[in-house]
Motif scaffolding. Structure first.
Motif, PDB file in Angstrom:
ATOM      1  N   THR A 184      23.334  46.528   7.640  1.00  0.00           N
ATOM      2  CA  THR A 184      24.433  47.066   8.425  1.00  0.00           C
ATOM      3  C   THR A 184      24.532  46.341   9.754  1.00  0.00           C
ATOM      4  O   THR A 184      23.508  46.078  10.387  1.00  0.00           O
ATOM      5  N   ILE A 186      26.630  46.443  13.526  1.00  0.00           N
ATOM      6  CA  ILE A 186      27.520  47.140  14.454  1.00  0.00           C
ATOM      7  C   ILE A 186      27.947  46.158  15.531  1.00  0.00           C
ATOM      8  O   ILE A 186      27.107  45.527  16.160  1.00  0.00           O
ATOM      9  N   ARG A 204      18.627  46.338   5.253  1.00  0.00           N
ATOM     10  CA  ARG A 204      18.946  47.385   4.281  1.00  0.00           C
ATOM     11  C   ARG A 204      17.963  48.544   4.357  1.00  0.00           C
ATOM     12  O   ARG A 204      18.344  49.709   4.349  1.00  0.00           O
ATOM     13  N   ALA A 207      18.589  50.577   7.523  1.00  0.00           N
ATOM     14  CA  ALA A 207      19.827  51.357   7.415  1.00  0.00           C
ATOM     15  C   ALA A 207      19.621  52.589   6.542  1.00  0.00           C
ATOM     16  O   ALA A 207      20.163  53.662   6.811  1.00  0.00           O
TER      17      ALA A 207
END
Length: 210
Positions: A184, A186, A204, A207
């Motif tokens: 992920t 951001i 992964r 997350a």
């Protein structure tokens, strides 16, 4: 040496950009407007074109579109004092490969050019730049911690940031080594002493924990 076309209606801006690029070992050709730039591009076939956005008759966005129509492989770096997010999006949509604020420091400028050319250059930071990046990182970490703490309902412990400047190939290797090939990301835009985007990366497994 590789040739770079510098397009800007300001003679001062062209001289400044030329001085920086010549110190990087590049050969420079100049154009004061879009029409002249198109003619020179066809004749000289430069490796990179730097384009100012705010120019009379043909602005930088239109010039970028026409250069890409002329040569879909053209590598175009927009250099502008207009650093609005929507302006950057429009430049990239027109075909720009990179966007750099005007008056950026020489090392960052040359590194951006090298990234476009697929090369790596060691980027040295001055003490002042190191301090700016450290403070920027601290602020970004603080904002991220507040958001994560609220989401997780727990205090997020912050550590002293480590500032490292990487070439694009080194960064790709870092992501692969740290397992960020699947996870992920951001993104957060920022402006001030420096302009750009910050990315918070979760592998992964990390997350899934969240």
């Amino acid at each position: 040496p590789m040739k770079i076309l510098v397009v800007d209606d300001s003679g001062y801006a062209r001289r400044r950009i030329r001085a920086i690029l010549q110190q990087g070992g590049y050969e420079i050709v100049e154009a004061k407007d879009g029409e002249q730039a198109l003619e020179i591009y066809q004749a000289e076939k430069p490796a990179v074109v730097t384009v100012d956005l705010i120019m009379p008759v043909m602005d930088g966005i239109e010039l970028t579109r026409r250069l890409k129509e002329l040569d879909p492989e053209a590598r175009i770096m927009v250099i502008s004092s207009d650093i609005q997010e929507l302006t950057q999006q429009e430049a990239f949509a027109a075909g720009a490969s990179a966007f750099l604020p005007k008056m950026e420091t020489q090392p960052i400028f040359l590194n951006a050019i090298d990234v476009l050319l697929g090369e790596n250059r060691l980027l040295d930071l001055s003490a002042a730049e190191q301090d700016i990046f450290s403070e920027l990182t601290n602020r970004a970490m603080g904002q991220a911690a507040r958001a994560l703490g609220s989401l997780l309902d727990r205090r997020v412990r912050l550590v002293v940031p480590e500032i490292r400047i990487m070439g694009i190939n080194d960064f790709k290797a870092f992501l692969k080594r740290e397992g960020f090939h699947d996870g992920t990301v951001i993104q957060q835009g920022f402006s001030g002493e420096r302009h750009g985007h910050a990315y918070l990366l979760f592998g992964r497994y990390q997350a899934q924990i969240f």
